[in-house]
Each structure stands twice: as C-alpha cells, then as structure tokens.
Motif scaffolding. Structure first.
Motif, PDB file in Angstrom:
ATOM      1  N   ASN C 194       0.833  -1.212   0.000  1.00  0.00           N
ATOM      2  CA  ASN C 194       0.000   0.000   0.000  1.00  0.00           C
ATOM      3  C   ASN C 194       0.861   1.253   0.000  1.00  0.00           C
ATOM      4  O   ASN C 194       0.638   2.191  -0.771  1.00  0.00           O
ATOM      5  CB  ASN C 194      -0.911   0.024   1.235  1.00  0.00           C
ATOM      6  N   ALA C 195       1.847   1.255   0.868  1.00  0.00           N
ATOM      7  CA  ALA C 195       2.729   2.420   0.945  1.00  0.00           C
ATOM      8  C   ALA C 195       3.447   2.623  -0.384  1.00  0.00           C
ATOM      9  O   ALA C 195       3.510   3.735  -0.925  1.00  0.00           O
ATOM     10  CB  ALA C 195       3.736   2.230   2.078  1.00  0.00           C
ATOM     11  N   GLU C 198       1.527   4.118  -3.168  1.00  0.00           N
ATOM     12  CA  GLU C 198       1.298   5.556  -3.005  1.00  0.00           C
ATOM     13  C   GLU C 198       2.601   6.352  -3.056  1.00  0.00           C
ATOM     14  O   GLU C 198       2.652   7.475  -2.543  1.00  0.00           O
ATOM     15  CB  GLU C 198       0.559   5.788  -1.687  1.00  0.00           C
ATOM     16  N   ASP C 200       5.084   5.987  -1.325  1.00  0.00           N
ATOM     17  CA  ASP C 200       5.400   6.320   0.056  1.00  0.00           C
ATOM     18  C   ASP C 200       6.144   5.141   0.686  1.00  0.00           C
ATOM     19  O   ASP C 200       6.495   4.171   0.011  1.00  0.00           O
ATOM     20  CB  ASP C 200       4.098   6.615   0.826  1.00  0.00           C
ATOM     21  N   LYS C 304       7.373  10.109  -3.844  1.00  0.00           N
ATOM     22  CA  LYS C 304       6.493  11.278  -3.770  1.00  0.00           C
ATOM     23  C   LYS C 304       7.287  12.583  -3.810  1.00  0.00           C
ATOM     24  O   LYS C 304       8.341  12.680  -3.202  1.00  0.00           O
ATOM     25  CB  LYS C 304       5.773  11.237  -2.409  1.00  0.00           C
TER      26      LYS C 304
ATOM     27  N   ARG D 254       3.798   6.697   7.831  1.00  0.00           N
ATOM     28  CA  ARG D 254       4.310   6.747   6.477  1.00  0.00           C
ATOM     29  C   ARG D 254       5.503   7.716   6.422  1.00  0.00           C
ATOM     30  O   ARG D 254       5.580   8.664   7.219  1.00  0.00           O
ATOM     31  CB  ARG D 254       3.215   7.284   5.533  1.00  0.00           C
ATOM     32  N   GLY D 255       6.381   7.485   5.479  1.00  0.00           N
ATOM     33  CA  GLY D 255       7.524   8.380   5.296  1.00  0.00           C
ATOM     34  C   GLY D 255       7.101   9.823   5.070  1.00  0.00           C
ATOM     35  O   GLY D 255       7.708  10.753   5.595  1.00  0.00           O
TER      36      GLY D 255
END
Lengths: 356, 356, 356, 356
Positions: C194-195, C198, C200, C304, D254-255
C-alpha cells in the motif's frame, strides 16, 4: 585493547599478516576537509620500502597504497580513512622448512604460547611488514602537523658501537642509511657490512626530533606526552629502550646540572637555556625541541647457524634463509617518525578541549 | 584520555593535588571475592612514605589509607574500590613566596601553558605525592599477582655514577635506600650525602624484575607488554628513560650475541638459555624474568640558588625551601613496582579472553 | 570515539561510503583457533542483501565478502580479522541531480553542519549500506555465541499499524519479510505494498530475542547490558526507539504487576515466573530470555514529491529516484541481530574476568 | 568497561555502595578555569534528595557534596575533580532480615550470579543512591552547556496511565512532582497516592528536552548522538525504554508523515518545519530541540507481601520494609537531565576536533 588500535582522537587500527592478502589501516578521527592524495602517503611509504639497496632486505615489494574509504574528490570526509597495501612478493616456501622451529630472537614461541596458533609465513603478524600501516597513517598525521608548523625528523645516530659526531638534518634524506653525519657515513655503513659478511646483524640507535611543538601538549598523569611517546616507540618491533632528552645520562647527574634554566627568548617566548629535558617536563611539552632516542636490537634473523628447539622441545640447528636486513635501523627511522607524529597529532587534538 | 586513568580491565583513576584535601584512587575491575584489608594497602604505602630518615624528605605525613567503597566484610565486591589518603601535613606557606616563579626542572610553566591556571601549593597535581595513589592501587594488583605466583621486586642499581655490583633481593627490604648490594650500600649512600651537602641532588637507576610471569602476556601490536610497561614507567614523575632486558646495550651488539637460544628446561618448560630480551619478545612475555631499567633524573628542587624567570618573564634568582629528597630513587622503587604490577594484572586479565 | 568502533574486547571498526571502493570491518579481539570461513559470513550477509524481491530495494549488489587478514588455514589467528565487500553496483548519477538538496528525513544537512563536506553519492557514510559491515562482524559473534549455546533471533512484529499475533520462530527464515506469524504475513506484506503504491514508505517494529544467555552478563553501572544494547540498537540507521522487556508498557503498571517472581525451576536453575524485565535486571542478565523491541522509522527516500531547500537555503521540490526499500524492516532484522550478538559476545568475554 | 566510567573527553567515574562510607565521582576532562563552587553542585543534588515530601522516600539524607580535588580558589584546574557525599542516614538493620532473599524486581540474584557476593545493605551498588554521583557530575556538565547557551529540562509526562496535556516548562520547578502541566498535576499526584495506599508502586514516563543544541554533534556510526543518549538513559536504574522524537510512534507512520521538511528560518538558520526526528538525524544533531522519552518501571520495593525464594532456592514470602518511593519518576528527572548533559558536553568537546 586488544592491541591493534593506537590513539584516542586520531585513532588508527591496523591489520594484516606478512604473507596474507594485505596489510592496512583504518584512521578514525582525521579532521574533515584535509587535502589528501595517495601519492603523498606513497612518498612516506617509499622511505621504508624494502629492496632499496644492498644494505636492506631484498624483498621486492612495490608496496602501492590504495585509499579504500574516507576521501572524496581528494578531500577527507571526516569518516574513517582506510589505506591498504596488497602483499605481492611473499615467498612463503622458505618459511615452510622452519615452521616448527622457534627462531632465536623471534616471537614464534611467544605467539604460540599466547594464541595456540601461529601464521609461520614470514613472521605473520609479528613481521616488521606490519609497520607499513603505521607509516601510511603517520603520513597523514605528519601532514596535519606540518600544516601547524610542526616538523618531525629522525635519523640514525649509532650503528653497533660507532656513533655519529654531528647532526646535519639536510643530509639525512640524501642517503639510504638516514645518517645525519656526512663524515661518519662510511664508517657506519662499514659497521653494517662487517656484520653482513660474518652472516650476522647489528643494532643501533635512532634519534627523532620534533621541532616547533607548542607548549602545553600532554595529559597528566598517565598520558603524559613522554608516557604516550614511550608506548608508541616501544611498540615498534625490535625497540628495546627509549629515552627523552638526556635520558639515562640524566640519572648520573646532579640536579644543578640537569635543571634547564627558564628564560625569555628574543622572540618573547618563554623557553629554557639548555634542553636536558628533551622538550617535556612533568609530561607536558615546554615548547623546546622534543628529543627521543630509541635502541634497536640487531635483526634476529641471521644467516649464521644457530641452536634452537622445535615445537616438540627437541634441540636442533636452524639456518635462516630469506631476505633480511643486516641492520633494521634505516628502515625503522620512518616508522619512528610515524609513531611520534601519531602521538603528537593525538595530543594536539586533545589539547583543544582543555579550554572552552 | 584525559590522562588520569590507567589500565583497561583493572582500571585505575587517580585524583588529588599535593596540598588539596586528599589524594586517592578508584580501582574499577578488581575481581570480586578477593580478601582485602586497608592494612595490606597501608604496608605498601609505608614503603614510599616521606620522613623515614635523613635521606628522604622531612614531610611528616602519616598517609593513612581509607577504603571508601568496593569492600564489604573484608571482601571485594566487584564494584569500584575507592582508596583515599587525606593530606594532613601540607605547609603551603613556603610555596607562596615562589608562586609566580618558574622553578627550574619543574612543570610550573608547562602546566600554565596547558591549563592557564596552576595550583602552586606543593606542585599541585604535578607533585610526587600523586604517586601515593598508584602505590595504593598497586598493592591490590600485587596481591592478585602474588595469588597466581608472580612476584615483583624493585631496587636501586645506580646512584649518580656509582653502580651496584651484585643483586641480593633479600637485602632490599632491610635498608631504606632499597639497595640490593650490601657491599656497595655505603658508597651509594655517600653519593646521596655528597649531593645533599652541596645543596644539590642526584639521580639514579632502578631495576624492577617480575618473576614467574607466564608466557603469553601482551597484546600485539600497540599494547605489547613492553609498550604498556614503557608508558606505565615513563608516566612516573622524574623518569626520563626505560629499557627492557639489555636495552640500549642491545643496540651495540651483534644478532648472534643478542639472540637468546630457545631450550627445554629441566622442568619441561620452554625458555631461553640467556635472557638478553628481558622476558619479552615480540611484545609478548616468554616466561623468563621480565627485567626493566628506569632512569630517574635528579630531584629538581635543590637548595642551591638558581636563575629563572617569573610569570612576567623577568629574570630572577630562586632559592627553593621546603623538604625535598636529595635523591628520589628509594621512594620511586615502590612506585615503579606498582606500575609494573598494574600493567601485569591488566594483561593477565586480558589474556584470559584470547581463548574461549 | 570517534565513532566507528564498537565494543571493548570483541572490538569492531567499520569503514566505507556507499559508493566508495568498498565497505568493511576490522574485528580485533576475536579469540584464536576458531574455525572460520568466508562462506559462513556470506550466509549472514545474504540475509540483508538488496534485490531479493519486490519488497526491498532493487540494487543488485552481489556483496561478496573477502577475508583480508586474521584467518590462516581456516582458523582465526587471534590477530585482527578484516572483512571487505567491494561496491560493484553503485549508480551515482541519480544522486548527482540532487547533490545540493537536503533530502527530507536524511542526514545530508547534519553531515554538512558537522564536517563541512559530504559524499553525496548514495548517502555516503550515512547509507544503510554501512550496516553490511556490522552483519559481517556479527556473523562471527553469533558463531562464538552459538558455540556456548546462545541463540539470537529477530523478526518483524509490526508494519505500520498492523501487528503480528503470535510468534513462530521456525517460520521466520521461510519468508523474506522475516515475519514470525504465518497468518498475519499477507496483511503485513499488504501494508508495505500500500505504501509503495502511493509512492510512500512505512515503518515498523522488530523484536530480537536472545535465548540461553547465562545470568551475570552486564557491567554496572554505565555498561549495564541494557545500556550497551540500547547504544548498539540505537546506532542502527532509522531506529528511533528501543525497549527491553515490557518497556514503555512497564511505565503504565503497578509494581505488583511488573515485578517478576523469583522461582527455582524444574532443572534446578533459578529464574523468574514471568519475564516482564526482558531478561535484564539492574543491568545484568538474569538467565531469562533477553527481549528487545526496536522502532524503525519509515524509509525517508520516497518517490512522492516533497518540499525542501538547497545548500543556499532556497526552497525547492525534490523527487527522489533510485532504488529504495518501501519498508526497511526486513533488512534491518539481521542488522539488529548482529548488534545484539556483538554486545553479548563483548559482555561474555568481559564477564570472564570478574572472577580470578 | 568495567562499567563505572562514562564519557570519553568529559569522563566520569563513580563509586560507592548505598550503605557504605560514601558515594562519589571523579570528573576527568573538565576544562580548566571554569568558576565552580560546591553550592552550585549542591543545588542540583537537592533536586533528587530524598525526604522532600510524602511522595518520595523518607530517608533523611542531608547529602552534602564536598569537593576533594580539582578546584583551587573556586576555579577548575583542569585536573580531576572529585565530588564526595558521605552516607549518613543508612539504616542497614531492615535489610538484614531479608539479606538471603531475592527481592522481586531487584538485582539481588543477578549481582550474586555475576560476582558471587553482594552488599545486601540498601541494595549496595545497585541502589538508586548511586545516581547521586551522576547528578553531581551533571551539574558541572550543565554549567558548561549553559555557558554556551544549551538548556536541558526534564519533567514527568505520564504517571501510570495518566498523561499530561500540555507543557509549561516554567511550572516544573514549582512542584516536587516535576510536572509541567498545572491542570493535570492533581491527577498525577492522585495516581501515585492510589498506588501507595494499596502498598503498591507505579511507573511513568519522563521527557527531557535540550534546547539550542548546535547542529553537528554526534559521531557516526556507533557513537551517534542518539546512540550515546540511549546508553546514557538506559543506564539509569529502572529505565526500560527510550525513544527519540516520535520514537515508537514513528514506526506506525508513512515516510511522507514522518519526514521533516527542511526550511530556512527567519533568523537565517537552517532547520526543519516539524520535528518528528527529535533533533537528531543520522545520529547527528540538526539544531532543532532534542526530545527524549524514557520509560520508568514502577518501584520494585513495595510493602505488599510478595512471593520469592531465598539463596537456597526455597520459596518464601517477602515483605519489604524501609523507606521507598511509591513512584521514582520525580527523582529520576534530575538524573535523566544529568545524563543528557553528560552526553552533550562530551559531544560538544569532541566536535571541536572535527575541524583543524
């Protein structure tokens, strides 16, 4: 401890057996942003290189130093600097024949008593080849010291029973013996050749001087500058004695003879009229030249037949082959300089914290 | 560093100025469950006590040691042992007169250059009184070593230019000079008296021997047993040189003369026929006696008028009053023994970990 | 200090920048006569190797360890062991674009503030690649511990907000996540995916357990076993917290809940009925399992777009390219195990000297 | 190691058992010429003094600190500073009854397993009384830090399950609980009283903040500022966990949430917009506030009857008498502040040498 690290702030850790893959050193604590190239280090290494002439061992090592870490675009990063020299000319066969014998004057038995195992190839970790790592690290220490005006120079002042008479620092670099006295040079060389012709070896004495060391270096009471120098010097293979200033001669004197008179010098600096103390009083530098003598024993590896025992305790003869220096003094000079440099750079850095 | 700690596993940290409240030491790393009383420590301290006779300083310190921690019901706890001696006979007034002068041969200027401040009372931290803490800690080290069969004994072998001729260890404890030669005793004493009568002082040489040290102690390459001994000995005030075994004489020899032949002894142990190496080869003990010489400079405090400068750099005469040993050698003997004991106990403990 | 050395008796010194020539480690103090091959070390290294699957970074380093010293005929010599891994897959170009930007969550600015210089290629010395040297050294530490019956195992117990429910040590080695709970495995993997989707990253918690640690390890008061473990664990990149036993939960409890009752066990050994203390009381091991949790922050390098500034302080966007783990936890497990092993082997050796 | 020394350049060595003659500390490495009086040190000591009110232990120690060395005419000499507090109110009788029992939650068994001997009077060396020496040394560290603008403040942020809501540093000194939240103060006090009334104890969490720490402190990779802080904090008795910045919460993030954005601040300094990192990235200070949490376990000595065993392994009940804090948190605050100060002053001094 364990014993392969030297220094607290400019801290070196060395490794490597004589006939292993490589010898090398990690320098931790070198200030960042210092210009540094492998060429500069190589220059110091070349001073202790074997195979230079008849006076010293015939082993033909190129001894090229490589920088493995800590330097980026010719600048130190502040991270550990790793210097490595690969072993390329190791000839282990000659050692195979005597791998179960205890060579007189060598640490074979002592290593076995300690570790229960020993790398018999070329003396293993006890080999003088280990000092290469010290010289490599010392090259960086010297550079830092030079940047603040401190010069370190060593030379041979005695071979066997022959002593030099005068010191001309400018002559030292011109001869492989690292002798500071042009007139006595031939006599010293002859002393070595005599030993060599008799399948024997000979010892000697080295003097190291550090010029322009500021007053105030040294940490009472156990890390006196003199104490740390003594450890550093005595850790060099074959060194059996060290003295600062007048050393053992001071023991035969009266106080009125040995005391150095404090004076104000022409440049306004405080110093002493004489320098019997060798630049260190109470373990702290005085600003005068630091003067150190070290006694080097004769090379234990000699071609002459000697008696010894083997690992089973049986008496036997031993004849040591291989390429050995009849006198280790000339090659010990850059090692001694390196050790003095390492001590001084440590104390220089350490002294920065005595005042806020 | 900073420099008031010695040793890694049997680690001592000392403190105290000569005319401050007390001098003392914390010993960290003393094994637990060792029988220990303050009387045992006191016995060693008494050997270096001032005021014993005319030969040594007149300062009348009782120097009673007190155990502040680490011992419970006469057993060591494994926790830090603190030993403290209060300063009771300090007479600071005599120092007040010369507090702005730099005494020749003393560290006054060096301390000021380093710290920018100096406790001028009795030499402050640079006083020989600091060695009391070493002797106290050394008493415990000696006890541990004795328990495993190691004996350490020191004695004076030279005063000024007069040398002893033979060594009788049993004679040492019987005389305050700690001389091992009954026949030369008077001559050595006279050498000190001569200096004293001329308002002067004289130096000398001490030998320390460690018997029954097992082979295998010492950590190559920088913590060689010889290297750590050199640091330890050179950290003693007034020491200007140290040699192991033949030391500086070895430098004048041939390899065939200096090499010690390995033999199997009658008791089945391996050792050497001679002991030029002084019990240490390659930085590791061989099982032979460890033999150390240290050069002691003449006491810098002499009654004779000397020239010096004051803090402003102005030349002036100085006449040093107070109670000073004309020769520091006798009282340096227990200090040297203590330092050797501290090194050996450290290396003994450390060597336990070389095998699993 | 300076900071590249860890341990006192089993002492490691590491070196190497991420995109320099190599990373490596010198181990000083490894007991002699230990069987050792590079294959054994390689096996541990492979656990933290990049490029294993989609979950972790795509950098394709072979990471082959070479032994440069200290081992002879597959036995340790007691001399320093040097392990080196050459950097072969470094791609510095992607870093060139952002070499003047301060990456959020990274040490770029901190390094520049400290050293005034920074190797921007791959994070330089601050790269997680440095931990390779720890794992290599830890492999030897683990072997020594295994020989005396101590086992160390680590695993991931939480990713983001998803926790495991039970611990099956035998499952850990079967999955690249190093998850000990077969039933929660998919859920944890999904949290990472999931991270990643995204652009992330996500953090997590690791547990390390040491079984069969004998009672008595740890040196009060500053080198408590817990204190040295805390230093060791917190020195791992990305770790922001550590707890022993119940840790932060203990803070919310009553004494009657948190105290572990002392009992005599069926095998006659003394221990505790519960183990809230996590095997350490008063800084000394009790003989119960040592239990450690470490908090790992989310990987700072995310795809990101983020805001930051450049070296001139000008605000700018940054988009971090390159191959980065969306969650560092799985690869941090062998590093944490290594650090725990290094602490335990040090304390095991050190504890040998507490009794004569 | 052995474990009674902390710090490298500003190095402290502590000693003393709870009911022995004294507890104390030697500080080696304090810069010279610092103004220092015992009153300043006393002021810090008074913060952790027992007998302040009902919330904390009833032991009535005056705890007067005495300076034994290193200070002359109210200035530090650069020589070791020795601070000693005599134990005056020790009541060992109550411990005699339980000297053969292993107190739950205490180190009695662990000490015996380690040393084979234990000073059972008041916990001996494992007593919280040992921390007095840390606070005394920390007082000097704090003074040095204050001189360069660094402030350290600690306070209780949680007792049992009750948390504070806001932090008002100015309120901390006004209450013995060292609570920073006036509104939650009564609730926190009540949590302690509840435990006490039930003959029980309770744990809590402390936050320590260091303001104005310059960017650049910390020595990668093993002496990261975070790593040394972790060792320092975890060495405090009763501490079971430590986190920096968001700590264990960071592991759940999250980062993109956890990364702190680099910005140029109004005063021109570089810093971060948020401070999830707690002022340390890559082990080096960023210039932002350093934020530390420590988890304190509930006092193990509780009046409630508990089960345990004696030295023979026989099960028995134990009822602990004596004067014990129902919650150790308030008195742990100055200890935590002291340990943080000691770490920072060490790193401040050390960082001076990173540039020539």
């Amino acid at each position: 401890m364990p014993g392969n690290t030297f220094g607290e702030l400019f801290k070196i850790t060395t490794f490597g057996e004589s006939h292993g893959k490589a010898v090398g050193v990690i320098i931790d604590g070198c200030p960042a942003n210092l210009d540094l190239s492998s060429e500069e280090i190589q220059k110091e290494l070349d001073k202790r290189r074997p195979g230079q002439n008849l006076l010293v061992t015939q082993r033909q090592e190129e001894d090229r130093v490589e920088i493995f870490s800590g330097v980026f675009e010719n600048k130190t990063l502040g991270t550990p600097i790793t210097l490595i020299v690969f072993n390329k000319d190791a000839q282990s066969d000659k050692y195979k024949l005597i791998k179960d014998l205890y060579r007189p004057g060598h640490a074979d038995y002592a290593y076995e008593a300690k570790y229960g195992i020993r790398d018999w190839r070329g003396g293993g970790r006890a080999s003088g080849r280990e000092t290469l790592a010290r010289v490599a690290a010392g090259a960086i220490a010297k550079k830092i010291l030079n940047n603040i005006g401190i010069q370190i120079i060593g030379y041979v002042i005695q071979i066997g029973k022959v002593k030099i008479k005068k010191i001309d620092e400018s002559f030292v670099d011109s001869n492989l013996l690292r002798c500071p006295d042009k007139e006595k040079y031939d006599e010293l060389v002859q002393e070595i050749k005599n030993a060599q012709q008799e399948n024997d070896s000979v010892g000697g004495i080295i003097e190291v001087v550090a010029h322009n060391v500021p007053a105030g270096l040294g940490e009472p009471v156990f890390n006196k500058l003199s104490a740390d120098l003594a450890q550093a010097i005595m850790s060099i293979p074959a060194v059996k004695g060290i003295e600062i200033g007048d050393g053992f001669s001071a023991a035969t004197c009266r106080g009125s003879e040995n005391n150095d008179q404090w004076i104000k010098k022409n440049d306004g600096k405080i110093g002493t009229k004489t320098n019997h103390a060798g630049g260190i009083i109470g373990g702290i530098s005085t600003g005068e030249d630091i003067i150190i003598h070290l006694a080097i024993k004769p090379t234990p590896s000699i071609a002459k037949t000697q008696k010894t025992i083997n690992r089973n305790g049986e008496e036997t003869n031993i004849q040591i082959q291989g390429r050995h220096d009849p006198c280790i003094c000339p090659r010990a000079v850059p090692v001694a300089e390196a050790m003095v440099a390492l001590v001084l750079v440590n104390h220089y850095l350490l002294n920065k914290i005595n005042h806020l």
